[in-house]
Design a protein around this motif. Structure first.
Motif, PDB file in Angstrom:
ATOM      1  N   LEU A  26      22.578   8.232  27.320  1.00 21.99           N
ATOM      2  CA  LEU A  26      22.135   6.897  26.915  1.00 21.99           C
ATOM      3  C   LEU A  26      20.635   6.871  26.642  1.00 21.99           C
ATOM      4  N   TYR A  32      25.767  12.470  22.354  1.00 20.47           N
ATOM      5  CA  TYR A  32      27.011  11.868  22.802  1.00 20.47           C
ATOM      6  C   TYR A  32      28.173  12.551  22.102  1.00 20.47           C
ATOM      7  N   MET A 216      22.997   0.197  18.925  1.00 21.98           N
ATOM      8  CA  MET A 216      22.671   1.501  19.509  1.00 21.98           C
ATOM      9  C   MET A 216      22.023   2.390  18.460  1.00 21.98           C
ATOM     10  N   ASP A 218      22.206   5.710  18.447  1.00 21.81           N
ATOM     11  CA  ASP A 218      23.169   6.767  18.171  1.00 21.81           C
ATOM     12  C   ASP A 218      24.343   6.188  17.375  1.00 21.81           C
ATOM     13  N   LEU A 221      27.717   6.114  19.317  1.00 22.66           N
ATOM     14  CA  LEU A 221      27.710   5.096  20.366  1.00 22.66           C
ATOM     15  C   LEU A 221      27.733   3.690  19.781  1.00 22.66           C
ATOM     16  N   ARG A 225      30.381   0.850  20.568  1.00 25.16           N
ATOM     17  CA  ARG A 225      30.000  -0.509  20.973  1.00 25.16           C
ATOM     18  C   ARG A 225      30.749  -1.558  20.166  1.00 25.16           C
ATOM     19  N   LEU A 234      26.882  -1.607  26.339  1.00 26.11           N
ATOM     20  CA  LEU A 234      26.076  -0.396  26.151  1.00 26.11           C
ATOM     21  C   LEU A 234      24.575  -0.664  26.015  1.00 26.11           C
TER      22      LEU A 234
END
Length: 267
Positions: A26, A32, A216, A218, A221, A225, A234
């Protein structure tokens, strides 16, 4: 809303097996990888109940236990708020298939696992927790609704409240009606006062109409989300993992946004 304090975090999600493993991901220090992880068996349930658990129940319980055990919070003495966008799609799909068959017989176990507060019931059995529990559903805004309820309960009861948000992908054909990506379960232990374990404070309010959800950095990610309602948490988890003061926005009901000011607790 009045201020609330975050004492601990539990997490289990696709590619993120626990909170300690998730934190460097994170923070952007590690990539990730969206790999499926087998759901842990709830060994702390009695054998008969353990055999009856569905995947959504396993998912809901594992993050909650991590959050409490990380700071030795008594598991049996904690108010709980469970929140999910729709509960167990797996069980509902199985019941639908049974009703569409010639026999139309519905398993009693599947029937009692289909109710929205089934995870709360199994939590009570596993932990011998007899304290009040609330189970909520607010579709894609379920995490925000659970957070607001937890803050209200923490101040009303003057006791720590464990928020557990969980969502799991649906089987077809339900997945075509509401597409949920992967598995995501997060637990936050919240209190109304600055206890010894307090790490952060949260000031939560309804944002101005032009506010937009915090995204986010990323790409994978961010997709997670958007496609898993529990994963709307997140951006908050990023702030907690980075151990920084931050202001984030999380999707709430009726198109509104929650504005959350995260502050490090100075001890």
């Amino acid at each position: 809303m009045p201020r609330v304090f975050v004492e601990s975090v539990g997490l289990f999600a696709t590619g993120l097996p626990d909170w300690n493993t998730a934190q460097p991901v994170l923070r952007g220090e590690q990539p990730y990888l969206a790999s499926d992880i087998p759901l842990p068996a709830p060994e702390w349930l009695p054998p008969a109940e353990r055999r009856r658990t569905s995947d959504i129940i396993k998912l809901a319980l594992c993050a909650g236990r991590e959050a409490l055990e990380s700071i030795n919070q008594p598991i049996a003495d904690t108010y709980t708020v469970f929140t999910s966008s729709g509960g167990s799609g797996e069980i509902i799909n199985q019941i639908g298939e049974s009703l569409a068959s010639a026999e139309r017989d519905v398993s009693p176990t599947r029937f009692h696992n289909s109710v929205h507060n089934a995870p709360a019931g199994y939590w009570g059995i596993a932990t011998r927790n007899e304290w009040p529990s609330t189970s909520l559903c607010a579709y894609d805004a379920s995490f925000a609704a659970g957070l607001l309820e937890s803050i209200a309960q923490a101040h009303k009861t003057e006791q720590p409240v464990l928020l557990l948000a969980h969502d799991l992908r649906y089987p077809e054909p339900l997945n075509g009606a509401q597409h949920i990506s992967g598995a995501f379960s997060v637990a936050l232990l919240l209190s109304a006062t600055t206890r010894a374990a307090a790490q952060f404070s949260l000031d939560v309010d309804i944002a101005k109409p032009d506010a937009v959800s915090t995204s986010m950095n990323d790409t994978a990610l961010e997709q997670f989300r958007r496609l898993n309602p529990a994963a709307r948490s997140l951006p908050l988890l990023v702030a907690l993992a980075a151990h920084r003061n931050d202001r984030i926005f999380i999707e709430s009901t009726n198109g509104a946004q929650l504005e959350i000011q995260v502050n490090i607790v100075n001890k």
